[in-house]
Design a protein around this motif. Sequence first.
Motif, PDB file in Angstrom:
ATOM      1  N   TYR A  52       0.681  -1.173  -0.045  1.00  0.00           N
ATOM      2  CA  TYR A  52      -0.022   0.026   0.001  1.00  0.00           C
ATOM      3  C   TYR A  52       0.871   1.228  -0.076  1.00  0.00           C
ATOM      4  CZ  TYR A  52      -4.020  -3.009   0.828  1.00  0.00           C
ATOM      5  OH  TYR A  52      -4.980  -4.051   0.486  1.00  0.00           O
ATOM      6  N   VAL A  96      -1.081   3.331  -3.035  1.00  0.00           N
ATOM      7  CA  VAL A  96      -2.029   4.351  -2.902  1.00  0.00           C
ATOM      8  C   VAL A  96      -1.336   5.608  -3.761  1.00  0.00           C
ATOM      9  CG1 VAL A  96      -2.714   6.201  -1.131  1.00  0.00           C
ATOM     10  CG2 VAL A  96      -2.668   3.653  -0.600  1.00  0.00           C
ATOM     11  N   ILE A 122      -3.405   7.510  -6.732  1.00  0.00           N
ATOM     12  CA  ILE A 122      -3.723   8.962  -6.497  1.00  0.00           C
ATOM     13  C   ILE A 122      -3.204   9.604  -7.879  1.00  0.00           C
ATOM     14  CG2 ILE A 122      -3.150  11.226  -5.816  1.00  0.00           C
ATOM     15  CD1 ILE A 122      -2.997   9.732  -2.979  1.00  0.00           C
ATOM     16  N   ILE A 143      -6.797  13.572  -3.727  1.00  0.00           N
ATOM     17  CA  ILE A 143      -6.077  13.264  -2.516  1.00  0.00           C
ATOM     18  C   ILE A 143      -6.982  12.932  -1.383  1.00  0.00           C
ATOM     19  CG2 ILE A 143      -4.258  13.617  -0.856  1.00  0.00           C
ATOM     20  CD1 ILE A 143      -2.989  15.397  -2.995  1.00  0.00           C
ATOM     21  N   TRP A 144      -7.972  13.858  -1.101  1.00  0.00           N
ATOM     22  CA  TRP A 144      -8.709  13.367  -0.034  1.00  0.00           C
ATOM     23  C   TRP A 144      -9.832  12.322  -0.224  1.00  0.00           C
ATOM     24  CZ3 TRP A 144      -9.691  15.246   4.678  1.00  0.00           C
ATOM     25  CH2 TRP A 144     -10.956  15.063   5.192  1.00  0.00           C
ATOM     26  N   ALA A 165      -8.929   9.605  -2.114  1.00  0.00           N
ATOM     27  CA  ALA A 165      -8.184   8.752  -2.222  1.00  0.00           C
ATOM     28  C   ALA A 165      -7.881   8.051  -0.727  1.00  0.00           C
ATOM     29  CB  ALA A 165      -6.905   8.955  -3.072  1.00  0.00           C
ATOM     30  N   VAL A 166      -7.815   8.966   0.311  1.00  0.00           N
ATOM     31  CA  VAL A 166      -7.384   8.761   1.536  1.00  0.00           C
ATOM     32  C   VAL A 166      -8.372   7.688   2.041  1.00  0.00           C
ATOM     33  CG1 VAL A 166      -7.054   9.538   4.160  1.00  0.00           C
ATOM     34  CG2 VAL A 166      -6.067  10.843   2.088  1.00  0.00           C
ATOM     35  N   TYR A 167      -9.595   8.204   1.924  1.00  0.00           N
ATOM     36  CA  TYR A 167     -11.021   7.243   2.494  1.00  0.00           C
ATOM     37  C   TYR A 167     -10.996   5.879   1.642  1.00  0.00           C
ATOM     38  CZ  TYR A 167     -15.676   5.857   3.053  1.00  0.00           C
ATOM     39  OH  TYR A 167     -16.872   5.229   3.486  1.00  0.00           O
ATOM     40  N   SER A 174      -8.316   4.408   0.094  1.00  0.00           N
ATOM     41  CA  SER A 174      -7.277   3.536   0.406  1.00  0.00           C
ATOM     42  C   SER A 174      -7.298   2.769   2.091  1.00  0.00           C
ATOM     43  CB  SER A 174      -6.137   4.396   0.640  1.00  0.00           C
ATOM     44  OG  SER A 174      -5.784   4.953  -0.556  1.00  0.00           O
ATOM     45  N   VAL A 175      -8.206   3.516   2.876  1.00  0.00           N
ATOM     46  CA  VAL A 175      -8.423   2.813   4.160  1.00  0.00           C
ATOM     47  C   VAL A 175      -9.652   1.708   3.986  1.00  0.00           C
ATOM     48  CG1 VAL A 175      -9.304   3.211   6.445  1.00  0.00           C
ATOM     49  CG2 VAL A 175      -7.553   5.130   5.513  1.00  0.00           C
ATOM     50  N   TYR A 195      -8.111  -1.252   1.978  1.00  0.00           N
ATOM     51  CA  TYR A 195      -7.158  -1.923   3.027  1.00  0.00           C
ATOM     52  C   TYR A 195      -7.921  -3.006   3.893  1.00  0.00           C
ATOM     53  CZ  TYR A 195      -3.651  -3.178   6.490  1.00  0.00           C
ATOM     54  OH  TYR A 195      -2.927  -3.787   7.135  1.00  0.00           O
ATOM     55  N   TRP A 240     -17.996  11.209   3.430  1.00  0.00           N
ATOM     56  CA  TRP A 240     -16.608  11.708   3.646  1.00  0.00           C
ATOM     57  C   TRP A 240     -16.443  12.926   2.671  1.00  0.00           C
ATOM     58  CZ3 TRP A 240     -12.463  11.066   6.464  1.00  0.00           C
ATOM     59  CH2 TRP A 240     -11.163  11.292   5.837  1.00  0.00           C
TER      60      TRP A 240
END
Length: 345
Positions: free
Chosen positions: A13, A17, A21, A44-45, A47-49, A51-52, A55, A91
């Motif tokens: 990851y 990640v 992005i 980016i905002w 992708a953060v969500y 990615s978590v 995962y 989100w």
Amino acid sequence: MKWLSHIRRYKLYVWLVPAFILLNLLTDAIESTLNFPAKAVNEIWLAVYLSVVNYFLFEYSIPGMSWKKVFRSVLLVVLYFFVYSLGFFIWRQIGIGIHVYTVLDNTISVQNRIGGLLGYGIGSVIVFGIARHIYNYINLKQISQQLRIESQQAELNYLKSQTNPHFLFNTLNNIYALARDKSDLAPESILRLSKILRYMLYETSAPNTSIEQELRIIEDYIALEKLRYDDSLNVNISHDLEDAKQGIPPLLFIPLVENAFKHGVSETREHPFLNIHISLKNRRLIFTVQNSTGEPATDINIKENIGLSNLRRQLALLYTDYHLLIEPANYKFTATLNINLNSHV
């Protein structure tokens, strides 16, 4: 081993990640360069969500799904449906509320916005899933290769552990015969044996030794064997080497020399002889052992003792291009080992 598994997950990851992005930023740049900085922050905002969520989906939820837990699995599917749709929308709204996410189009309805985010989320699942599958496949190949190497090394060590005691057993038998006859040659034989033991203790643990070192051990072994014979035994050792420092596996030649004494020279009553020739040219190594026998060719049985059978297996593990040719003839026996040193595994 469990912590190694976690490290491998994180390594995946760490690069996946940012790659995800960058892929989305590149798509945005191709579509339009207007408001690109704001789009970049938005990506980016989001992708953060994703990615978590991805995962936990791939590393915990999917591995726990099975037909035996069908009810739990269905609940997880429904849960992730809302996580990738309504949860994703919430989100986005949080980003807007804290002024991280910039609204670039106010004409899209909430329903269409949630549908678009759901499609975006499913697309990320596909990207993450493919990348994870490729990553795991490469890891499994590397682990399989490492296990194969370790297995081969363990087998080589086992073969050495068989060959070395077998070789020493025959040598000790020779010394025992001299001691039993109260021969004055017994002390000399013990001295030569100590040199061989020193070599076996300190040199054979390494993967390679030089040809010249191997030849010295062969000469010591032959000198030890010759103590049992009178002057009638004729031994001739010759070599033609481009590089006497060339590395080879330790004690590679000894089984052929040992076999020549045990099943050839020792059974020859008249004019026993042993001829050894080693050549090295263009990384092609040829080791030939020719010895007398006490029988005509029709009566000779090729005996695959521990030494020879282990040698064949070691060669199969170490090289891809080699030949071990055994040629019985009338009152003569020839063994030729031909190795392409460039074919080392």
